[in-house]
Design an enzyme around this catalytic site. Structure first.
Site, mmCIF file in Angstrom:
data_model
loop_
_atom_site.group_PDB
_atom_site.id
_atom_site.type_symbol
_atom_site.label_atom_id
_atom_site.label_comp_id
_atom_site.label_asym_id
_atom_site.label_seq_id
_atom_site.Cartn_x
_atom_site.Cartn_y
_atom_site.Cartn_z
ATOM 1 N N ARG A 1 0.780 -1.232 0.000
ATOM 2 C CA ARG A 1 0.000 0.000 0.000
ATOM 3 C C ARG A 1 0.811 1.281 0.000
ATOM 4 O O ARG A 1 0.418 2.274 -0.596
ATOM 5 C CB ARG A 1 -0.814 0.013 1.288
ATOM 6 N N HIS B 1 -5.790 5.745 6.424
ATOM 7 C CA HIS B 1 -6.600 4.532 6.519
ATOM 8 C C HIS B 1 -6.369 3.739 7.798
ATOM 9 O O HIS B 1 -7.295 3.160 8.343
ATOM 10 C CB HIS B 1 -6.282 3.663 5.310
HETATM 11 P P1 FAD Z 1 -12.772 -0.378 16.097
HETATM 12 O O1 FAD Z 1 -13.506 -1.365 15.318
HETATM 13 O O2 FAD Z 1 -12.452 0.915 15.438
HETATM 14 O O3 FAD Z 1 -13.639 -0.104 17.391
HETATM 15 C C1 FAD Z 1 -13.282 0.895 18.315
HETATM 16 C C2 FAD Z 1 -14.305 0.899 19.416
HETATM 17 O O4 FAD Z 1 -13.842 1.743 20.467
HETATM 18 C C3 FAD Z 1 -15.657 1.440 18.997
HETATM 19 O O5 FAD Z 1 -16.660 0.693 19.625
HETATM 20 C C4 FAD Z 1 -15.647 2.847 19.555
HETATM 21 O O6 FAD Z 1 -16.933 3.348 19.852
HETATM 22 C C5 FAD Z 1 -14.867 2.636 20.829
HETATM 23 N N1 FAD Z 1 -14.259 3.843 21.375
HETATM 24 C C6 FAD Z 1 -13.335 4.660 20.800
HETATM 25 N N2 FAD Z 1 -13.041 5.674 21.636
HETATM 26 C C7 FAD Z 1 -13.789 5.481 22.746
HETATM 27 C C8 FAD Z 1 -13.953 6.188 23.947
HETATM 28 N N3 FAD Z 1 -13.291 7.318 24.215
HETATM 29 N N4 FAD Z 1 -14.823 5.706 24.857
HETATM 30 C C9 FAD Z 1 -15.534 4.581 24.629
HETATM 31 N N5 FAD Z 1 -15.417 3.862 23.514
HETATM 32 C C10 FAD Z 1 -14.553 4.323 22.583
HETATM 33 N N6 FAD Z 1 -8.834 -4.393 8.187
HETATM 34 C C11 FAD Z 1 -8.773 -5.652 7.700
HETATM 35 O O7 FAD Z 1 -8.088 -6.511 8.278
HETATM 36 N N7 FAD Z 1 -9.472 -5.995 6.583
HETATM 37 C C12 FAD Z 1 -10.239 -5.107 5.909
HETATM 38 O O8 FAD Z 1 -10.859 -5.447 4.908
HETATM 39 C C13 FAD Z 1 -10.293 -3.770 6.374
HETATM 40 N N8 FAD Z 1 -11.017 -2.837 5.707
HETATM 41 C C14 FAD Z 1 -11.127 -1.586 6.240
HETATM 42 C C15 FAD Z 1 -11.955 -0.642 5.618
HETATM 43 C C16 FAD Z 1 -12.121 0.611 6.176
HETATM 44 C C17 FAD Z 1 -13.011 1.624 5.500
HETATM 45 C C18 FAD Z 1 -11.437 0.950 7.376
HETATM 46 C C19 FAD Z 1 -11.596 2.312 7.999
HETATM 47 C C20 FAD Z 1 -10.606 0.025 7.989
HETATM 48 C C21 FAD Z 1 -10.445 -1.239 7.445
HETATM 49 N N9 FAD Z 1 -9.643 -2.199 8.049
HETATM 50 C C22 FAD Z 1 -9.579 -3.459 7.550
HETATM 51 C C23 FAD Z 1 -9.029 -1.929 9.341
HETATM 52 C C24 FAD Z 1 -9.888 -2.559 10.440
HETATM 53 O O9 FAD Z 1 -11.257 -2.378 10.122
HETATM 54 C C25 FAD Z 1 -9.617 -1.943 11.785
HETATM 55 O O10 FAD Z 1 -8.241 -1.876 12.020
HETATM 56 C C26 FAD Z 1 -10.252 -2.777 12.888
HETATM 57 O O11 FAD Z 1 -11.624 -2.959 12.621
HETATM 58 C C27 FAD Z 1 -10.063 -2.108 14.225
HETATM 59 O O12 FAD Z 1 -10.835 -2.805 15.171
HETATM 60 P P2 FAD Z 1 -10.759 -2.382 16.682
HETATM 61 O O13 FAD Z 1 -11.614 -3.330 17.430
HETATM 62 O O14 FAD Z 1 -9.344 -2.212 17.103
HETATM 63 O O15 FAD Z 1 -11.411 -0.910 16.699
HETATM 64 C C1 SIN Z 2 -7.483 -3.482 4.782
HETATM 65 O O1 SIN Z 2 -7.475 -2.330 5.200
HETATM 66 O O2 SIN Z 2 -6.846 -4.382 5.318
HETATM 67 C C2 SIN Z 2 -8.251 -3.848 3.582
HETATM 68 C C3 SIN Z 2 -8.976 -2.666 3.112
HETATM 69 C C4 SIN Z 2 -9.433 -2.934 1.735
HETATM 70 O O3 SIN Z 2 -10.431 -3.622 1.605
HETATM 71 O O4 SIN Z 2 -8.780 -2.435 0.817
#
Ligand code: FAD
Ligand code: SIN
Length: 527
Positions: A284, A345
């Site tokens: 990327r 991202h």
């Molecule tokens: P998140 O899913 O971001 O959850 C964070 C949580 O913390 C939420 O519930 C939020 O409300 C809570 N929170 C935050 N701050 C506070 C606070 N102060 N108080 C209380 N709660 C709080 N990764 C892949 O592996 N494959 C993919 O295909 C992929 N596609 C993606 C597409 C997009 C558009 C994006 C943005 C990301 C993508 N990623 C992908 C990355 C991946 O989605 C994230 O890295 C991953 O979902 C993060 O999960 P998490 O549980 O760490 O945090």
């Molecule tokens: C990823 O962030 O790991 C995948 C995002 C995508 O679907 O390109």
């Protein structure tokens, strides 16, 4: 109100709910989430989850691809740990009912940049939503899990006001704003898990949701945890360019299934110039820099991503949600190219954790995008991130359960003190500072950096510090104010880390130091 549970999990995304479900086998768990339970990045994930599931693929290949993308900054033991645990994580998700796409009786595997093999399991082009739904269903059905949305956590409750990462600041829970009532509550437990996601919204253009303001990273830093590699901000090469829809991702799988990047003014398929072997499927950082270069060099607003040479049924079958979204905006991806730009991202850096998901502070574990586990190094390989959430969510839970008997019950915790603050009469200050930070980070701390621009950014951040702290000290907290304080904190950590790295490596590309040092070193900041 002081609620008491065995464990508090902050965040209801992939990392938080994985930890909560594993803990709930024996413990009472409270899950707190800012805004709605589906407000994190997890629900937005498109491409899928990387795992070695095909007979022709190997752990060694996945490990090698991850280390190549990460430009050698990854910690090998973490990479091995996560990748070897991937098939078990996918099996658990299948047990939870995630309807992964099948190819007859085996899982359909798609391909993304930097992967030498097809190894991405997915649910169409909306994998994250399917995962989020399945995890929420399981958590809602579990009597040991209580979920409170609408709670914006402000600061961790520490045994002492820890200023060093010496381990003196035992964590006992968190102060959280009830977004409906405006009251601040102390939530107290033996163990706390941070799973608050990334800090993408520190940039003006980001694919991340509105709440990705680095709250967990900032809270952990203020409590006394080290953070590392915050300069490693990942920019996705293909975010839709559209004046109404500012942060819609066009998944990397579009390139994985044959999409080409084209310069709209010359018609050239330009990746041949930047990475002739891997072309659009280079990691990327390389593709994002190439897009940025084309846009700047030719004075373009966007570049084109074109998959219209594939049969229309193939495109519609693989990317139904993207097709629907684009159709609603008047773009037919089966017939014409999609205008795209790079956008922030993913936050590769974060709270430093070990393989057991422990942070520097007793009582505090962390998992997912808010952490720096050693998996991603200088650049995350596509679809390794959800995987990290599952593996470290489980790791946090099993370490907490193993350590349970050695942990004390929480002491009495003082209530939040509001005696010296009033309601704000100048909300405009928040909006102004928020906009200024995001624009400044985009312009000065973006895809291609210089020392001079980083120093300008550091200067601006210092000037804003006093204003934000004065505001925070004078007025009742709101979610916007909590987020502004954290965004500012994260901007500061990113710029400080970027100024410390005197080389170009992975996502940190700086014109003053174009070479890569022979030895890879983490940038670790100590509070
Ligand atoms: P998140 O899913 O971001 O959850 C964070 C949580 O913390 C939420 O519930 C939020 O409300 C809570 N929170 C935050 N701050 C506070 C606070 N102060 N108080 C209380 N709660 C709080 N990764 C892949 O592996 N494959 C993919 O295909 C992929 N596609 C993606 C597409 C997009 C558009 C994006 C943005 C990301 C993508 N990623 C992908 C990355 C991946 O989605 C994230 O890295 C991953 O979902 C993060 O999960 P998490 O549980 O760490 O945090
Ligand atoms: C990823 O962030 O790991 C995948 C995002 C995508 O679907 O390109």
């Amino acid at each position: 109100m002081t609620a008491s549970y065995d464990v508090i999990v902050i965040g209801s995304g992939a990392a938080g709910l994985t930890a909560a479900l594993a803990l709930a086998e024996t413990r009472r768990v409270l899950v707190l989430a800012k805004g709605s339970l589906t407000g994190g990045s997890t629900a937005w994930a498109q491409g899928g989850i990387a795992a070695v599931l095909d007979a022709g693929d190997t752990f060694e290949d996945h490990i090698r691809d991850t280390m190549i993308a990460g430009a050698g900054l990854n910690r090998l033991e973490t990479v091995e740990f996560v990748i070897e645990n991937a098939p078990a994580s996918i099996a658990r998700l299948i047990d939870l009912g995630v309807p992964f796409n099948m190819d007859r009786d085996t899982l359909h595997l798609t391909r993304e940049g930097g992967h030498s093999h097809r190894r991405i399991v997915h649910v169409d082009d909306a994998t994250g939503w399917a995962v989020q739904e399945a995890l929420l269903r399981a958590a809602e059905a579990n009597p040991n899990v209580t979920m409170l949305p609408g709670r914006a956590c402000i600061d961790l409750i520490t045994g002492r006001n820890a200023a060093k990462y010496s381990g003196s600041g035992r964590v006992w829970g968190v102060y959280a704003l009830d977004e409906a009532t405006g009251k601040v509550e102390a939530h107290v437990a033996r163990a706390t898990v941070l799973a608050t996601g990334g800090a993408g919204r520190v940039y003006q253009f980001s694919t991340a949701p509105r709440g990705a303001t680095g709250d967990g990273i900032a809270m952990a830093w203020r409590a006394g945890c080290r953070v590392s590699n915050m300069e490693m901000m990942q920019f996705h090469p293909t975010c839709l360019y559209n004046l109404e829809t500012k942060n819609f991702l066009i998944t990397e799988a579009v390139r994985g299934e044959g999409g080409h990047l084209i310069n709209p003014s010359t018609g050239e398929r330009y990746m041949a110039k930047y990475d002739p072997e891997r072309m659009e499927l280079a990691p990327r950082d390389i593709v994002a820099r190439a897009n940025d270069d084309q846009i700047k060099r030719f004075g373009l607003d966007y570049v084109h991503l074109d998959i219209s040479h594939q049969p229309a049924e193939f495109v519609k079958a693989h990317f139904p949600n993207i097709d629907e979204k684009l159709t609603s905006l008047g773009i037919d991806m089966t017939k014409e190219p999609i205008p795209v730009v790079p956008a922030q991202h993913y936050t590769c850096g974060g709270v430093l954790i070990g393989l057991d998901a422990r942070t520097d502070l007793p009582g505090l574990w962390a998992a997912g995008e808010c952490t720096e586990s050693g998996l991603h190094g200088a650049n995350r390989l596509a679809s390794n991130s959800l995987l990290e959430c599952f593996v470290f969510g489980e790791a946090a839970a099993s370490d907490i359960l193993a350590a349970w008997d050695e942990m004390d019950d929480p002491p009495a915790i003082r209530e939040w003190d509001e005696s010296r603050v009033t309601d704000s009469d100048e909300e405009v200050v928040i909006k102004q500072n928020w906009t200024e930070i995001r624009r400044m980070m985009w312009n000065y701390v973006g895809i291609v950096r210089t020392t001079k621009r980083l120093e300008r950014a550091a200067h601006r951040i210092d000037l804003l510090a006093q204003e934000i702290e004065d505001y925070y000290g004078s007025f009742r907290v709101t979610t916007d104010l909590i987020e502004l304080r954290n965004l500012h904190q994260c901007a500061d950590l990113i710029v400080k880390s970027a100024l410390k790295r005197h080389e170009s490596r992975g996502l940190h590309y700086i014109l003053d130091y174009p070479e890569t040092d022979p030895v890879a070193r983490d940038t670790v900041l100590i509070p």
